[in-house]
Design a protein around this motif. Structure first.
Motif, PDB file in Angstrom:
ATOM      1  N   ASN A  76       5.135  10.592  -1.119  1.00  0.00           N
ATOM      2  CA  ASN A  76       3.752  10.540  -1.603  1.00  0.00           C
ATOM      3  C   ASN A  76       3.042  11.878  -1.452  1.00  0.00           C
ATOM      4  O   ASN A  76       2.230  12.267  -2.297  1.00  0.00           O
ATOM      5  CB  ASN A  76       2.972   9.466  -0.857  1.00  0.00           C
ATOM      6  CG  ASN A  76       3.322   8.062  -1.315  1.00  0.00           C
ATOM      7  OD1 ASN A  76       4.097   7.873  -2.246  1.00  0.00           O
ATOM      8  ND2 ASN A  76       2.756   7.066  -0.662  1.00  0.00           N
ATOM      9  N   ARG A  77       3.314  12.566  -0.361  1.00  0.00           N
ATOM     10  CA  ARG A  77       2.671  13.856  -0.103  1.00  0.00           C
ATOM     11  C   ARG A  77       2.896  14.817  -1.272  1.00  0.00           C
ATOM     12  O   ARG A  77       1.969  15.508  -1.723  1.00  0.00           O
ATOM     13  CB  ARG A  77       3.230  14.440   1.188  1.00  0.00           C
ATOM     14  CG  ARG A  77       2.683  15.798   1.611  1.00  0.00           C
ATOM     15  CD  ARG A  77       3.371  16.186   2.922  1.00  0.00           C
ATOM     16  NE  ARG A  77       2.869  17.421   3.471  1.00  0.00           N
ATOM     17  CZ  ARG A  77       3.370  18.627   3.179  1.00  0.00           C
ATOM     18  NH1 ARG A  77       4.362  18.720   2.305  1.00  0.00           N
ATOM     19  NH2 ARG A  77       2.880  19.705   3.752  1.00  0.00           N
ATOM     20  N   THR A  83       3.322   8.454   3.389  1.00  0.00           N
ATOM     21  CA  THR A  83       4.457   7.536   3.254  1.00  0.00           C
ATOM     22  C   THR A  83       5.606   8.125   2.434  1.00  0.00           C
ATOM     23  O   THR A  83       5.395   8.748   1.398  1.00  0.00           O
ATOM     24  CB  THR A  83       3.998   6.213   2.603  1.00  0.00           C
ATOM     25  OG1 THR A  83       3.005   5.602   3.431  1.00  0.00           O
ATOM     26  CG2 THR A  83       5.163   5.256   2.441  1.00  0.00           C
ATOM     27  N   LYS A 108       1.966  10.279   9.805  1.00  0.00           N
ATOM     28  CA  LYS A 108       0.598   9.838   9.577  1.00  0.00           C
ATOM     29  C   LYS A 108      -0.336  11.033   9.540  1.00  0.00           C
ATOM     30  O   LYS A 108      -0.220  11.956  10.338  1.00  0.00           O
ATOM     31  CB  LYS A 108       0.162   8.876  10.683  1.00  0.00           C
ATOM     32  CG  LYS A 108      -1.202   8.266  10.468  1.00  0.00           C
ATOM     33  CD  LYS A 108      -1.545   7.266  11.569  1.00  0.00           C
ATOM     34  CE  LYS A 108      -2.930   6.660  11.362  1.00  0.00           C
ATOM     35  NZ  LYS A 108      -3.268   5.700  12.431  1.00  0.00           N
ATOM     36  N   THR A 109      -1.261  11.022   8.573  1.00  0.00           N
ATOM     37  CA  THR A 109      -2.239  12.095   8.482  1.00  0.00           C
ATOM     38  C   THR A 109      -3.064  12.149   9.761  1.00  0.00           C
ATOM     39  O   THR A 109      -3.535  11.126  10.252  1.00  0.00           O
ATOM     40  CB  THR A 109      -3.162  11.877   7.265  1.00  0.00           C
ATOM     41  OG1 THR A 109      -2.368  11.827   6.085  1.00  0.00           O
ATOM     42  CG2 THR A 109      -4.164  13.011   7.129  1.00  0.00           C
ATOM     43  N   ARG A 127       0.812  -1.223   0.000  1.00  0.00           N
ATOM     44  CA  ARG A 127       0.000   0.000   0.000  1.00  0.00           C
ATOM     45  C   ARG A 127       0.845   1.274   0.000  1.00  0.00           C
ATOM     46  O   ARG A 127       0.308   2.377   0.117  1.00  0.00           O
ATOM     47  CB  ARG A 127      -0.928  -0.008   1.212  1.00  0.00           C
ATOM     48  CG  ARG A 127      -1.976  -1.131   1.180  1.00  0.00           C
ATOM     49  CD  ARG A 127      -2.864  -1.099   2.411  1.00  0.00           C
ATOM     50  NE  ARG A 127      -3.572   0.165   2.556  1.00  0.00           N
ATOM     51  CZ  ARG A 127      -4.712   0.452   1.922  1.00  0.00           C
ATOM     52  NH1 ARG A 127      -5.249  -0.422   1.088  1.00  0.00           N
ATOM     53  NH2 ARG A 127      -5.307   1.608   2.115  1.00  0.00           N
ATOM     54  N   LYS A 128       2.148   1.122  -0.131  1.00  0.00           N
ATOM     55  CA  LYS A 128       3.029   2.299  -0.049  1.00  0.00           C
ATOM     56  C   LYS A 128       2.658   3.422  -1.016  1.00  0.00           C
ATOM     57  O   LYS A 128       2.616   4.586  -0.626  1.00  0.00           O
ATOM     58  CB  LYS A 128       4.483   1.874  -0.277  1.00  0.00           C
ATOM     59  CG  LYS A 128       5.084   1.072   0.863  1.00  0.00           C
ATOM     60  CD  LYS A 128       6.508   0.642   0.529  1.00  0.00           C
ATOM     61  CE  LYS A 128       7.091  -0.234   1.628  1.00  0.00           C
ATOM     62  NZ  LYS A 128       8.448  -0.726   1.274  1.00  0.00           N
ATOM     63  N   ASP A 155      -0.119   4.366  -2.159  1.00  0.00           N
ATOM     64  CA  ASP A 155      -1.424   4.978  -1.912  1.00  0.00           C
ATOM     65  C   ASP A 155      -1.550   5.688  -0.572  1.00  0.00           C
ATOM     66  O   ASP A 155      -2.524   6.397  -0.337  1.00  0.00           O
ATOM     67  CB  ASP A 155      -2.530   3.916  -2.011  1.00  0.00           C
ATOM     68  CG  ASP A 155      -2.742   3.441  -3.439  1.00  0.00           C
ATOM     69  OD1 ASP A 155      -2.577   4.252  -4.360  1.00  0.00           O
ATOM     70  OD2 ASP A 155      -3.069   2.251  -3.628  1.00  0.00           O
ATOM     71  N   ASN A 156      -0.598   5.491   0.329  1.00  0.00           N
ATOM     72  CA  ASN A 156      -0.677   6.116   1.648  1.00  0.00           C
ATOM     73  C   ASN A 156      -0.134   7.543   1.595  1.00  0.00           C
ATOM     74  O   ASN A 156       1.041   7.747   1.281  1.00  0.00           O
ATOM     75  CB  ASN A 156       0.103   5.301   2.687  1.00  0.00           C
ATOM     76  CG  ASN A 156      -0.599   4.004   3.028  1.00  0.00           C
ATOM     77  OD1 ASN A 156      -1.822   3.917   2.965  1.00  0.00           O
ATOM     78  ND2 ASN A 156       0.165   2.982   3.387  1.00  0.00           N
ATOM     79  N   SER A 167      -8.115  -3.019   6.012  1.00  0.00           N
ATOM     80  CA  SER A 167      -7.670  -3.109   4.626  1.00  0.00           C
ATOM     81  C   SER A 167      -8.000  -4.450   3.985  1.00  0.00           C
ATOM     82  O   SER A 167      -8.036  -4.571   2.769  1.00  0.00           O
ATOM     83  CB  SER A 167      -6.159  -2.851   4.538  1.00  0.00           C
ATOM     84  OG  SER A 167      -5.444  -3.819   5.280  1.00  0.00           O
ATOM     85  N   ILE A 179     -10.672   1.272   7.851  1.00  0.00           N
ATOM     86  CA  ILE A 179      -9.278   0.985   8.163  1.00  0.00           C
ATOM     87  C   ILE A 179      -8.972  -0.506   8.054  1.00  0.00           C
ATOM     88  O   ILE A 179      -7.821  -0.910   8.079  1.00  0.00           O
ATOM     89  CB  ILE A 179      -8.891   1.483   9.568  1.00  0.00           C
ATOM     90  CG1 ILE A 179      -9.759   0.806  10.640  1.00  0.00           C
ATOM     91  CG2 ILE A 179      -8.987   2.984   9.661  1.00  0.00           C
ATOM     92  CD1 ILE A 179      -9.288   1.097  12.044  1.00  0.00           C
TER      93      ILE A 179
END
Length: 304
Positions: free
Chosen positions: A162-163, A146, A205-206, A139-140, A142-143, A246, A244
């Protein structure tokens, strides 16, 4: 805005096929996400047109250590994926636009992966996970928070934040939607700042608290993955299932695939509720079919 956002998010949650008895016909839905890799129809009908749209193999940021290029590899903001979005925008159909926006955003999140089962997608040669899409990266990609390393890429691009990718995608989406509405996007820096605040610092983490404050501030209603399904016909899927978890999607899809795709059980039609053909779910399904058709036209000679 809610129709647009729901349509975009539902692409990932539309994983089960339904046979809907409407009174005039049996209407069959089709999935826009699944977790199979052994059936050739999955890459061609789901992964490529909705999640891994082939882009520009000559893009500098797609440069790999092995110097290989792949015309089926997904790249951000490619001419092809822009054509898919523009085709949807011209219809002024919010369901269709939302679906195309999902694919457009995925061109950033899924860049440098293809929708096929091939060694192009290998992250770890000894992995037992099939090399389809970004499966080996888990999932890297899509997070939102990350920061990870893509060993396939040249040294200048190995580190993936990713941000940064998601903010870049958000800025472009905002420009397209402003243009669609005939308004200026001079305030784009303010919008980007809001995204940055919501996502938080890279590698962190968001914050659920920041998201909750934003939802309250904008008076947003909560997204339930089965809301449109329940409005269209009775289903057993829990609309309040915790997002959450997954494994929820995979288990639901696996049950459907094993029982029905393998003919171990007969798929029983569900009975449509009154007004099915005016429901958000039906309109979304028809829009997804139109999006698939447009994708096939754009990718003719490349994939199809």
């Amino acid at each position: 805005a809610r129709t647009l956002a729901y349509s975009s998010q539902f692409v990932d949650h539309n994983i089960v096929t339904y046979m809907v008895q409407t009174g005039r016909e049996v209407y069959q839905t089709f999935p826009t996400q699944n977790y199979g890799f052994w059936d050739d129809s999955f890459p061609l009908d789901v992964y490529i047109p909705f999640h891994f749209f082939p882009g520009n193999p000559d893009l500098r940021r797609a440069e790999r250590t092995d110097r290989r290029k792949n015309p089926l590899s997904c790249t951000p903001n490619s001419e092809r994926v822009k054509e898919l979005l523009l085709t949807a925008l011209k219809t002024r159909n919010l369901y269709r636009i939302g679906i195309a926006l999902h694919t457009y955003a995925d061109s950033w999140a899924h860049q440098n992966f293809s929708g096929l089962l091939e060694d192009w997608n290998l992250i770890e040669k000894r992995s037992v996970v099939p090399a389809i899409g970004h499966a080996q990266a888990l999932r890297k990609p899509d997070n939102p928070g990350t920061v990870w390393t893509d060993p396939r890429l040249s040294s200048d691009f190995k580190k993936v934040v990713n941000r940064d990718r998601m903010i870049a995608a958000g800025r472009m989406i905002y420009k397209y939607l402003c243009t669609y509405n005939g308004r200026s996007y001079d305030d784009i820096d303010l919008v980007a700042w809001k995204m940055e605040d919501l996502l938080g610092a890279p590698g962190k983490k968001t914050s659920d608290e920041r998201i909750a404050d934003f939802v309250i501030e904008e008076r947003m209603s909560k997204y339930h993955r089965s809301e449109w399904l329940h409005d269209a016909f009775p289903v057993t899927e829990d609309p309040g299932a915790r997002q959450i978890f997954s494994g929820y999607d995979k288990l639901l899809w696996l049950k459907d695939a094993v029982l029905y795709r393998s003919s171990l059980a007969e798929r029983k039609p569900v009975r449509a509720k009154e007004g099915f053909y005016e429901s958000d779910f039906f309109k979304w399904q028809e829009s997804a079919r139109a999006n698939l058709s447009a994708a096939r036209t754009i990718l003719k000679g490349v994939v199809y």
